[in-house]
Design a protein around this motif. Structure first.
Motif, PDB file in Angstrom:
ATOM      1  N   ALA A  17      62.742  -0.441  -5.109  1.00  0.00           N
ATOM      2  CA  ALA A  17      61.207   0.017  -4.904  1.00  0.00           C
ATOM      3  C   ALA A  17      60.612   1.546  -4.812  1.00  0.00           C
ATOM      4  CB  ALA A  17      59.847  -0.272  -3.866  1.00  0.00           C
ATOM      5  N   THR A  18      61.980   2.419  -4.460  1.00  0.00           N
ATOM      6  CA  THR A  18      62.005   4.107  -4.003  1.00  0.00           C
ATOM      7  C   THR A  18      62.174   4.022  -5.620  1.00  0.00           C
ATOM      8  OG1 THR A  18      62.009   3.922  -1.391  1.00  0.00           O
ATOM      9  CG2 THR A  18      62.568   5.950  -3.305  1.00  0.00           C
ATOM     10  N   ARG A  19      63.089   3.466  -5.813  1.00  0.00           N
ATOM     11  CA  ARG A  19      63.665   4.178  -7.328  1.00  0.00           C
ATOM     12  C   ARG A  19      62.743   3.326  -7.998  1.00  0.00           C
ATOM     13  NH1 ARG A  19      70.224   4.599  -7.771  1.00  0.00           N
ATOM     14  NH2 ARG A  19      69.537   5.634  -9.236  1.00  0.00           N
ATOM     15  N   ALA A  20      61.623   2.695  -8.822  1.00  0.00           N
ATOM     16  CA  ALA A  20      60.632   2.468  -9.683  1.00  0.00           C
ATOM     17  C   ALA A  20      59.982   3.347  -9.066  1.00  0.00           C
ATOM     18  CB  ALA A  20      59.944   0.906  -9.086  1.00  0.00           C
ATOM     19  N   VAL A  21      59.193   3.492  -7.850  1.00  0.00           N
ATOM     20  CA  VAL A  21      57.666   3.865  -8.004  1.00  0.00           C
ATOM     21  C   VAL A  21      58.930   6.101  -8.420  1.00  0.00           C
ATOM     22  CG1 VAL A  21      56.873   6.083  -5.982  1.00  0.00           C
ATOM     23  CG2 VAL A  21      56.926   3.298  -5.943  1.00  0.00           C
ATOM     24  N   ALA A  22      60.189   6.202  -8.188  1.00  0.00           N
ATOM     25  CA  ALA A  22      60.440   7.245  -8.471  1.00  0.00           C
ATOM     26  C   ALA A  22      60.232   7.990 -10.290  1.00  0.00           C
ATOM     27  CB  ALA A  22      61.562   7.827  -7.823  1.00  0.00           C
ATOM     28  N   ASN A  25      56.817   3.725 -12.376  1.00  0.00           N
ATOM     29  CA  ASN A  25      56.685   2.224 -12.039  1.00  0.00           C
ATOM     30  C   ASN A  25      55.276   1.958 -11.136  1.00  0.00           C
ATOM     31  OD1 ASN A  25      58.960   1.106 -14.031  1.00  0.00           O
ATOM     32  ND2 ASN A  25      59.876   2.110 -12.596  1.00  0.00           N
ATOM     33  N   SER A  26      54.892   1.192 -11.790  1.00  0.00           N
ATOM     34  CA  SER A  26      53.652   0.611 -11.032  1.00  0.00           C
ATOM     35  C   SER A  26      53.879  -0.055  -9.909  1.00  0.00           C
ATOM     36  CB  SER A  26      52.321  -0.030 -11.582  1.00  0.00           C
ATOM     37  OG  SER A  26      51.022  -0.301 -10.769  1.00  0.00           O
ATOM     38  N   VAL A  27      53.846  -0.213  -8.798  1.00  0.00           N
ATOM     39  CA  VAL A  27      54.946  -0.993  -7.749  1.00  0.00           C
ATOM     40  C   VAL A  27      53.630  -1.603  -6.413  1.00  0.00           C
ATOM     41  CG1 VAL A  27      56.879  -0.912  -5.945  1.00  0.00           C
ATOM     42  CG2 VAL A  27      56.666   0.521  -7.722  1.00  0.00           C
ATOM     43  N   GLU A  28      54.373  -3.410  -6.478  1.00  0.00           N
ATOM     44  CA  GLU A  28      53.164  -3.760  -5.649  1.00  0.00           C
ATOM     45  C   GLU A  28      54.103  -4.293  -4.793  1.00  0.00           C
ATOM     46  OE1 GLU A  28      50.228  -7.337  -5.631  1.00  0.00           O
ATOM     47  OE2 GLU A  28      51.759  -7.466  -6.657  1.00  0.00           O
ATOM     48  N   ILE A  29      53.837  -4.215  -3.515  1.00  0.00           N
ATOM     49  CA  ILE A  29      55.145  -4.680  -2.076  1.00  0.00           C
ATOM     50  C   ILE A  29      54.335  -6.112  -1.829  1.00  0.00           C
ATOM     51  CG2 ILE A  29      56.367  -4.683  -0.373  1.00  0.00           C
ATOM     52  CD1 ILE A  29      57.264  -2.710  -2.472  1.00  0.00           C
ATOM     53  N   ILE A  30      55.321  -7.045  -1.556  1.00  0.00           N
ATOM     54  CA  ILE A  30      54.796  -8.689  -0.980  1.00  0.00           C
ATOM     55  C   ILE A  30      55.255  -8.861  -0.113  1.00  0.00           C
ATOM     56  CG2 ILE A  30      53.549 -10.440  -1.715  1.00  0.00           C
ATOM     57  CD1 ILE A  30      53.415  -9.787  -4.590  1.00  0.00           C
ATOM     58  N   GLY A  31      54.762  -9.375   1.395  1.00  0.00           N
ATOM     59  CA  GLY A  31      55.594  -9.288   2.504  1.00  0.00           C
ATOM     60  C   GLY A  31      54.399 -10.018   3.611  1.00  0.00           C
ATOM     61  N   ARG A  32      55.923 -11.451   3.731  1.00  0.00           N
ATOM     62  CA  ARG A  32      55.018 -11.599   4.907  1.00  0.00           C
ATOM     63  C   ARG A  32      54.812 -11.428   6.272  1.00  0.00           C
ATOM     64  NH1 ARG A  32      54.785 -17.531   3.476  1.00  0.00           N
ATOM     65  NH2 ARG A  32      56.706 -17.990   1.553  1.00  0.00           N
ATOM     66  N   ASP A  33      55.857 -10.412   6.734  1.00  0.00           N
ATOM     67  CA  ASP A  33      55.536  -9.245   7.501  1.00  0.00           C
ATOM     68  C   ASP A  33      54.535  -8.332   7.304  1.00  0.00           C
ATOM     69  OD1 ASP A  33      55.627  -6.932   9.348  1.00  0.00           O
ATOM     70  OD2 ASP A  33      57.861  -8.041  10.171  1.00  0.00           O
ATOM     71  N   LEU A  40      56.263  -0.082   5.036  1.00  0.00           N
ATOM     72  CA  LEU A  40      57.425   0.584   3.352  1.00  0.00           C
ATOM     73  C   LEU A  40      55.975   0.868   2.337  1.00  0.00           C
ATOM     74  CD1 LEU A  40      59.498   0.467   1.644  1.00  0.00           C
ATOM     75  CD2 LEU A  40      59.025  -1.917   1.776  1.00  0.00           C
ATOM     76  N   THR A  41      55.071  -0.061   2.188  1.00  0.00           N
ATOM     77  CA  THR A  41      54.446   0.724   1.284  1.00  0.00           C
ATOM     78  C   THR A  41      53.528   2.525   1.127  1.00  0.00           C
ATOM     79  OG1 THR A  41      52.942  -1.472   0.797  1.00  0.00           O
ATOM     80  CG2 THR A  41      51.909  -0.015   0.001  1.00  0.00           C
ATOM     81  N   ALA A  42      53.350   2.363   2.317  1.00  0.00           N
ATOM     82  CA  ALA A  42      52.251   3.615   2.840  1.00  0.00           C
ATOM     83  C   ALA A  42      53.980   4.891   3.184  1.00  0.00           C
ATOM     84  CB  ALA A  42      51.848   3.532   4.337  1.00  0.00           C
ATOM     85  N   SER A  43      55.203   4.559   3.062  1.00  0.00           N
ATOM     86  CA  SER A  43      56.257   5.168   2.510  1.00  0.00           C
ATOM     87  C   SER A  43      57.120   5.391   1.224  1.00  0.00           C
ATOM     88  CB  SER A  43      57.774   4.319   3.555  1.00  0.00           C
ATOM     89  OG  SER A  43      58.177   3.159   3.010  1.00  0.00           O
ATOM     90  N   LEU A  44      56.471   4.751   0.615  1.00  0.00           N
ATOM     91  CA  LEU A  44      56.799   5.204  -0.860  1.00  0.00           C
ATOM     92  C   LEU A  44      55.591   6.138  -1.344  1.00  0.00           C
ATOM     93  CD1 LEU A  44      57.452   0.963  -1.837  1.00  0.00           C
ATOM     94  CD2 LEU A  44      59.115   3.493  -1.605  1.00  0.00           C
ATOM     95  N   GLY A  45      54.533   6.337  -1.224  1.00  0.00           N
ATOM     96  CA  GLY A  45      53.482   7.267  -2.093  1.00  0.00           C
ATOM     97  C   GLY A  45      53.207   6.707  -2.958  1.00  0.00           C
ATOM     98  N   GLY A  46      52.170   6.067  -3.194  1.00  0.00           N
ATOM     99  CA  GLY A  46      51.598   5.486  -4.927  1.00  0.00           C
ATOM    100  C   GLY A  46      51.526   3.682  -4.652  1.00  0.00           C
ATOM    101  N   ALA A  47      52.930   3.366  -3.933  1.00  0.00           N
ATOM    102  CA  ALA A  47      52.745   2.097  -3.786  1.00  0.00           C
ATOM    103  C   ALA A  47      51.390   1.143  -2.603  1.00  0.00           C
ATOM    104  CB  ALA A  47      53.684   1.439  -3.684  1.00  0.00           C
ATOM    105  N   THR A  48      51.417  -0.299  -3.867  1.00  0.00           N
ATOM    106  CA  THR A  48      50.353  -1.077  -3.242  1.00  0.00           C
ATOM    107  C   THR A  48      50.710  -2.648  -2.556  1.00  0.00           C
ATOM    108  OG1 THR A  48      50.090  -2.464  -5.430  1.00  0.00           O
ATOM    109  CG2 THR A  48      49.010  -0.416  -4.818  1.00  0.00           C
ATOM    110  N   ALA A  49      50.185  -2.898  -1.523  1.00  0.00           N
ATOM    111  CA  ALA A  49      50.113  -3.900  -0.574  1.00  0.00           C
ATOM    112  C   ALA A  49      49.419  -5.534  -1.523  1.00  0.00           C
ATOM    113  CB  ALA A  49      49.472  -4.184   0.907  1.00  0.00           C
TER     114      ALA A  49
END
Length: 206
Positions: A17-22, A25-33, A40-49
């Motif tokens: 995700a980090t390399r993808a944002v850099a 790329n448009s990045v969405e993170i999907i996790g059960r937790d 993780l989304t907040a740390s990436l800056g620009g990704a969505t949950a």
């Protein structure tokens, strides 16, 4: 650039995700937790949950979960993955990394493909790189395999956006051999190289 959904919030998911944002790329993170997903989304800056079980936003869906649960996750999403390019990054080696848990003649990626909708295309990639090495930012070589030419072209372009060099090794049946490179890499790190700061690569001789 690509639109990417990453299912999983582990170390490899975070690194990709980090390399993808850099790479733009448009990045969405999907996790059960949900807490880890938001962190993780907040740390990436620009990704969505994203939301587990719903249609992923990305045209590319990176399955960043252990092999043992990968096919089940794909089955759970079902039709939500229709038309998607699914990148399987899992390794299938056994507990001591001396062999594979999958039978001869098949692979984890092929089992995942059986669980996916017919219109989805599975591509094996990234399993031959240690996550901590990928996080170091080196211009590494990425081997990938798949049956659909358009899907592989999409994955190749995505790999390049990460500052990496893509190498197509053939159809999805080659995923068995890519997964077999996992024990080779582990053996190299433990023995000949003597370090886990190692990567496999290609030298083209002219």
């Amino acid at each position: 650039m690509s639109s990417v959904s990453i299912i999983g919030v582990g170390n490899m998911a975070s690194t990709l995700a980090t390399r993808a944002v850099a790479g733009g790329n448009s990045v969405e993170i999907i996790g059960r937790d949900q807490a880890k997903t938001k962190e993780l989304t907040a740390s990436l800056g620009g990704a969505t949950a994203g939301t587990v079980g719903t249609v992923p936003a990305g045209d590319i869906v990176i399955l960043a979960v252990p092999y043992a649960s990968a096919a089940a996750v794909v089955s759970e999403y079902g039709a939500a993955l229709a038309g998607k390019v699914i990148i399987d990054i899992s390794n299938t080696f056994n507990a001591d990394a001396t062999g594979l848990v999958t039978p001869d003649g098949t692979s984890g990626a092929q089992e995942i493909a059986k669980a996916a909708p017919a219109s989805a295309h599975v591509v094996k990639a990234f399993n031959t790189i240690f996550g901590h090495v990928l996080a170091q930012g080196h211009p590494l070589d990425v081997f990938f395999a798949g049956d659909d030419a358009e899907a592989k072209a999409t994955v190749s372009a995505f790999i390049e956006s990460l500052g990496l060099r893509p190498f197509d090794v053939g159809g999805l049946e080659m995923a068995h051999w890519l997964e077999g490179m996992g024990p080779v890499l582990m053996g190299l790190a433990r023995n000949g190289a003597g370090t886990f700061d190692v990567a496999l690569g290609v030298s083209i001789l002219s």
